[in-house]
Design a protein around this motif. Structure first.
Motif, PDB file in Angstrom:
ATOM      1  N   THR A 253      -9.606  10.079  -6.375  1.00 58.19           N
ATOM      2  CA  THR A 253      -9.876   9.366  -8.269  1.00 58.19           C
ATOM      3  C   THR A 253      -9.801   7.429  -8.343  1.00 58.19           C
ATOM      4  OG1 THR A 253      -7.942  10.401  -8.992  1.00 58.19           O
ATOM      5  CG2 THR A 253     -10.337  11.165  -9.829  1.00 58.19           C
ATOM      6  N   LYS A 254      -8.620   7.213  -7.316  1.00 56.86           N
ATOM      7  CA  LYS A 254      -7.621   6.226  -7.221  1.00 56.86           C
ATOM      8  C   LYS A 254      -7.904   5.499  -5.617  1.00 56.86           C
ATOM      9  CE  LYS A 254      -4.356   7.002  -9.853  1.00 56.86           C
ATOM     10  NZ  LYS A 254      -2.895   6.823  -9.566  1.00 56.86           N
ATOM     11  N   PRO A 255      -8.223   3.911  -6.318  1.00 58.12           N
ATOM     12  CA  PRO A 255      -8.421   3.723  -4.599  1.00 58.12           C
ATOM     13  C   PRO A 255      -8.436   3.506  -2.849  1.00 58.12           C
ATOM     14  CG  PRO A 255      -7.396   2.325  -6.044  1.00 58.12           C
ATOM     15  CD  PRO A 255      -7.644   3.495  -6.695  1.00 58.12           C
TER      16      PRO A 255
ATOM     17  N   ALA B  23       0.887  -1.323  -0.250  1.00 59.87           N
ATOM     18  CA  ALA B  23      -0.151  -0.169   0.000  1.00 59.87           C
ATOM     19  C   ALA B  23       0.855   0.943  -0.379  1.00 59.87           C
ATOM     20  CB  ALA B  23      -0.703  -0.761   1.232  1.00 59.87           C
ATOM     21  N   ASP B  24       0.171   2.608  -0.335  1.00 60.46           N
ATOM     22  CA  ASP B  24       0.688   3.117  -0.139  1.00 60.46           C
ATOM     23  C   ASP B  24      -0.041   3.927   0.867  1.00 60.46           C
ATOM     24  OD1 ASP B  24       2.382   4.143  -2.635  1.00 60.46           O
ATOM     25  OD2 ASP B  24       0.693   5.023  -3.652  1.00 60.46           O
ATOM     26  N   ILE B  25       0.875   4.529   2.443  1.00 58.96           N
ATOM     27  CA  ILE B  25       0.120   4.968   3.804  1.00 58.96           C
ATOM     28  C   ILE B  25       0.560   6.236   3.152  1.00 58.96           C
ATOM     29  CG2 ILE B  25       0.225   4.235   6.032  1.00 58.96           C
ATOM     30  CD1 ILE B  25       1.810   1.742   5.211  1.00 58.96           C
ATOM     31  N   LEU B  26      -0.815   6.728   3.661  1.00 61.41           N
ATOM     32  CA  LEU B  26      -0.379   8.561   3.038  1.00 61.41           C
ATOM     33  C   LEU B  26      -0.684   8.377   4.841  1.00 61.41           C
ATOM     34  CD1 LEU B  26      -2.196   9.158   0.482  1.00 61.41           C
ATOM     35  CD2 LEU B  26       0.559   9.058   1.249  1.00 61.41           C
ATOM     36  N   ILE B  27       0.483   9.440   5.997  1.00 60.51           N
ATOM     37  CA  ILE B  27       0.286  10.325   6.939  1.00 60.51           C
ATOM     38  C   ILE B  27      -0.292  11.347   6.497  1.00 60.51           C
ATOM     39  CG2 ILE B  27       1.201  10.643   8.437  1.00 60.51           C
ATOM     40  CD1 ILE B  27       1.729   7.645   8.000  1.00 60.51           C
ATOM     41  N   VAL B  28      -1.157  12.097   7.415  1.00 58.74           N
ATOM     42  CA  VAL B  28      -2.434  12.980   7.115  1.00 58.74           C
ATOM     43  C   VAL B  28      -2.230  13.412   8.577  1.00 58.74           C
ATOM     44  CG1 VAL B  28      -4.202  14.104   6.398  1.00 58.74           C
ATOM     45  CG2 VAL B  28      -3.288  11.807   5.771  1.00 58.74           C
ATOM     46  N   PRO B  29      -1.152  14.197   9.040  1.00 58.64           N
ATOM     47  CA  PRO B  29      -0.876  15.576  10.466  1.00 58.64           C
ATOM     48  C   PRO B  29      -2.170  16.087  10.228  1.00 58.64           C
ATOM     49  CG  PRO B  29       1.103  14.704   8.940  1.00 58.64           C
ATOM     50  CD  PRO B  29       0.045  14.896   8.952  1.00 58.64           C
ATOM     51  N   GLY B  30      -2.701  17.026  11.940  1.00 56.31           N
ATOM     52  CA  GLY B  30      -3.562  18.069  12.081  1.00 56.31           C
ATOM     53  C   GLY B  30      -3.042  18.803  11.909  1.00 56.31           C
TER      54      GLY B  30
ATOM     55  N   VAL C 115      -2.812  11.013  -3.098  1.00 58.72           N
ATOM     56  CA  VAL C 115      -3.843  10.191  -2.667  1.00 58.72           C
ATOM     57  C   VAL C 115      -4.327   9.899  -4.572  1.00 58.72           C
ATOM     58  CG1 VAL C 115      -6.420   9.079  -2.783  1.00 58.72           C
ATOM     59  CG2 VAL C 115      -5.666   9.846  -1.149  1.00 58.72           C
ATOM     60  N   ASN C 116      -4.306  10.702  -5.029  1.00 55.72           N
ATOM     61  CA  ASN C 116      -4.697  10.356  -6.585  1.00 55.72           C
ATOM     62  C   ASN C 116      -3.376  10.278  -7.599  1.00 55.72           C
ATOM     63  OD1 ASN C 116      -7.506  11.030  -6.366  1.00 55.72           O
ATOM     64  ND2 ASN C 116      -7.350  13.189  -7.005  1.00 55.72           N
ATOM     65  N   ARG C 117      -2.483  10.624  -6.990  1.00 58.60           N
ATOM     66  CA  ARG C 117      -1.222   9.950  -7.179  1.00 58.60           C
ATOM     67  C   ARG C 117      -0.336   8.979  -7.034  1.00 58.60           C
ATOM     68  NH1 ARG C 117       4.433  11.538  -5.334  1.00 58.60           N
ATOM     69  NH2 ARG C 117       4.902  12.359  -3.521  1.00 58.60           N
ATOM     70  N   ALA C 118      -1.200   8.176  -6.546  1.00 56.17           N
ATOM     71  CA  ALA C 118      -0.684   6.755  -5.557  1.00 56.17           C
ATOM     72  C   ALA C 118      -0.397   5.791  -6.572  1.00 56.17           C
ATOM     73  CB  ALA C 118      -1.487   6.527  -4.449  1.00 56.17           C
ATOM     74  N   THR C 119       0.421   5.209  -6.160  1.00 57.34           N
ATOM     75  CA  THR C 119       0.860   3.804  -7.730  1.00 57.34           C
ATOM     76  C   THR C 119       0.395   2.963  -6.709  1.00 57.34           C
ATOM     77  OG1 THR C 119       3.235   3.606  -6.948  1.00 57.34           O
ATOM     78  CG2 THR C 119       2.680   4.870  -8.417  1.00 57.34           C
ATOM     79  N   ARG C 120      -0.212   2.064  -5.789  1.00 54.38           N
ATOM     80  CA  ARG C 120      -0.414   1.153  -4.954  1.00 54.38           C
ATOM     81  C   ARG C 120      -2.043   2.291  -4.236  1.00 54.38           C
ATOM     82  NH1 ARG C 120       5.391   1.047  -3.951  1.00 54.38           N
ATOM     83  NH2 ARG C 120       5.156   2.165  -1.792  1.00 54.38           N
TER      84      ARG C 120
ATOM     85  N   GLU D  19       5.816   7.000   9.889  1.00 53.53           N
ATOM     86  CA  GLU D  19       6.260   7.380   8.838  1.00 53.53           C
ATOM     87  C   GLU D  19       8.436   7.114   8.104  1.00 53.53           C
ATOM     88  OE1 GLU D  19       6.928  11.946   5.822  1.00 53.53           O
ATOM     89  OE2 GLU D  19       6.743  11.601   8.244  1.00 53.53           O
ATOM     90  N   GLN D  20       8.886   7.608   9.595  1.00 52.07           N
ATOM     91  CA  GLN D  20       9.958   6.537   9.317  1.00 52.07           C
ATOM     92  C   GLN D  20      10.514   5.153   8.912  1.00 52.07           C
ATOM     93  OE1 GLN D  20      11.410   8.759  13.181  1.00 52.07           O
ATOM     94  NE2 GLN D  20      11.385  10.397  11.720  1.00 52.07           N
ATOM     95  N   LYS D  21       9.059   4.940  10.047  1.00 46.42           N
ATOM     96  CA  LYS D  21       9.674   2.685   9.838  1.00 46.42           C
ATOM     97  C   LYS D  21       8.450   2.302   8.832  1.00 46.42           C
ATOM     98  CE  LYS D  21       9.091   0.086  14.325  1.00 46.42           C
ATOM     99  NZ  LYS D  21       7.844  -0.705  15.044  1.00 46.42           N
ATOM    100  N   LEU D  22       7.448   2.260   8.246  1.00 46.09           N
ATOM    101  CA  LEU D  22       7.307   2.327   7.334  1.00 46.09           C
ATOM    102  C   LEU D  22       7.757   2.226   6.265  1.00 46.09           C
ATOM    103  CD1 LEU D  22       3.650   2.733   8.357  1.00 46.09           C
ATOM    104  CD2 LEU D  22       5.067   0.337   8.600  1.00 46.09           C
ATOM    105  N   THR D  23       8.038   1.897   5.441  1.00 44.36           N
ATOM    106  CA  THR D  23       8.522   1.679   3.978  1.00 44.36           C
ATOM    107  C   THR D  23       7.843   2.944   2.428  1.00 44.36           C
ATOM    108  OG1 THR D  23       9.070  -0.233   3.379  1.00 44.36           O
ATOM    109  CG2 THR D  23      10.729   0.669   4.524  1.00 44.36           C
ATOM    110  N   THR D  24       6.726   2.037   2.955  1.00 44.47           N
ATOM    111  CA  THR D  24       5.855   3.130   1.874  1.00 44.47           C
ATOM    112  C   THR D  24       5.082   3.321   2.123  1.00 44.47           C
ATOM    113  OG1 THR D  24       3.664   0.924   2.099  1.00 44.47           O
ATOM    114  CG2 THR D  24       5.666   0.654   0.671  1.00 44.47           C
ATOM    115  N   ALA D  25       5.088   4.281   3.697  1.00 43.83           N
ATOM    116  CA  ALA D  25       4.710   5.754   3.602  1.00 43.83           C
ATOM    117  C   ALA D  25       5.748   7.205   3.660  1.00 43.83           C
ATOM    118  CB  ALA D  25       4.740   5.859   5.721  1.00 43.83           C
ATOM    119  N   ARG D  26       4.289   7.430   3.804  1.00 48.61           N
ATOM    120  CA  ARG D  26       5.141   9.666   3.294  1.00 48.61           C
ATOM    121  C   ARG D  26       3.613  10.176   3.738  1.00 48.61           C
ATOM    122  NH1 ARG D  26       2.403   8.425  -1.795  1.00 48.61           N
ATOM    123  NH2 ARG D  26       1.205   9.219  -2.634  1.00 48.61           N
TER     124      ARG D  26
END
Length: 184
Positions: free
Chosen positions: A84-86, A6-13, A57-62, A27-34
């Motif tokens: 537009t991406k899952p 997965a592309d794991i998206l971290i969304v802070p507040g 989300v829409n630029r994700a590749t996974r 974010e630092q631990k998970l290689t697919t997180a940004r």
């Protein structure tokens, strides 16, 4: 599902998540997180934040898994129609009551009210019984509207570094269980 799928998206507040916050550690631990970076962390503009989340989300590749904290949650909820991406799942922690007139700073109210439509993907909401930014009852209400599973974190404050949740190993375990139930 595994994190590597997965592309794991971290969304802070509001004001971002600092170097010792659990989101930064994940974010630092998970290689697919940004992290979804915002132009203005201390003076958030709803339209800008929402657009930024949708772009990521829409630029994700996974398939996308979202990990949102605090003001990141209403940002994600408002962005859902723009995806537009899952998105295969969302992990929400400490939803603030953005429609509460006593919220400070007041401009955070522009992120409310929350849309109440059921989410088109599985989600899990973790809420505290003594969060100064949102009541447990409010979290229960919106999680129910979204079809989100609610996890009671007990008296855990805002579930951030200030409330003693830097590493947050319990959160890591709950997230791992949630991720294992998702389908790519």
């Amino acid at each position: 599902m595994k994190a590597s799928e997965a592309d794991i998206l971290i969304v802070p507040g509001y004001t971002n998540s600092g170097p010792h916050h659990w989101q930064t550690r994940w974010e630092q631990k998970l290689t697919t997180a940004r992290r979804v970076e915002q132009e203005e962390w201390s003076k958030p503009v709803r339209e800008d934040w929402v657009t930024r989340v949708a772009e990521e989300v829409n630029r994700a590749t996974r398939p996308v898994v979202i990990v949102a904290h605090s003001l990141g949650i209403p940002t994600v909820i408002h962005a859902v129609p723009l995806f537009t991406k899952p998105v295969v799942g969302a992990f929400f922690v400490a939803p603030p009551e953005v429609d509460n007139p006593s919220i400070r700073p007041k401009h955070l109210q522009t992120f409310g009210p929350y849309p109440r439509d059921p989410l088109p993907f599985p989600s899990l909401t973790v809420a505290s019984r003594n969060d100064p930014f949102g009541s447990y009852e409010h979290a229960d209400d919106i999680a129910s509207a979204w079809g989100s599973m609610l996890v009671d974190a007990g008296e855990a404050g805002h579930i951030n570094q200030d409330s003693g949740h830097g590493p947050w190993p319990e959160g890591t375990m709950v997230f791992a269980q949630f991720l294992s139930r998702l389908k790519p």
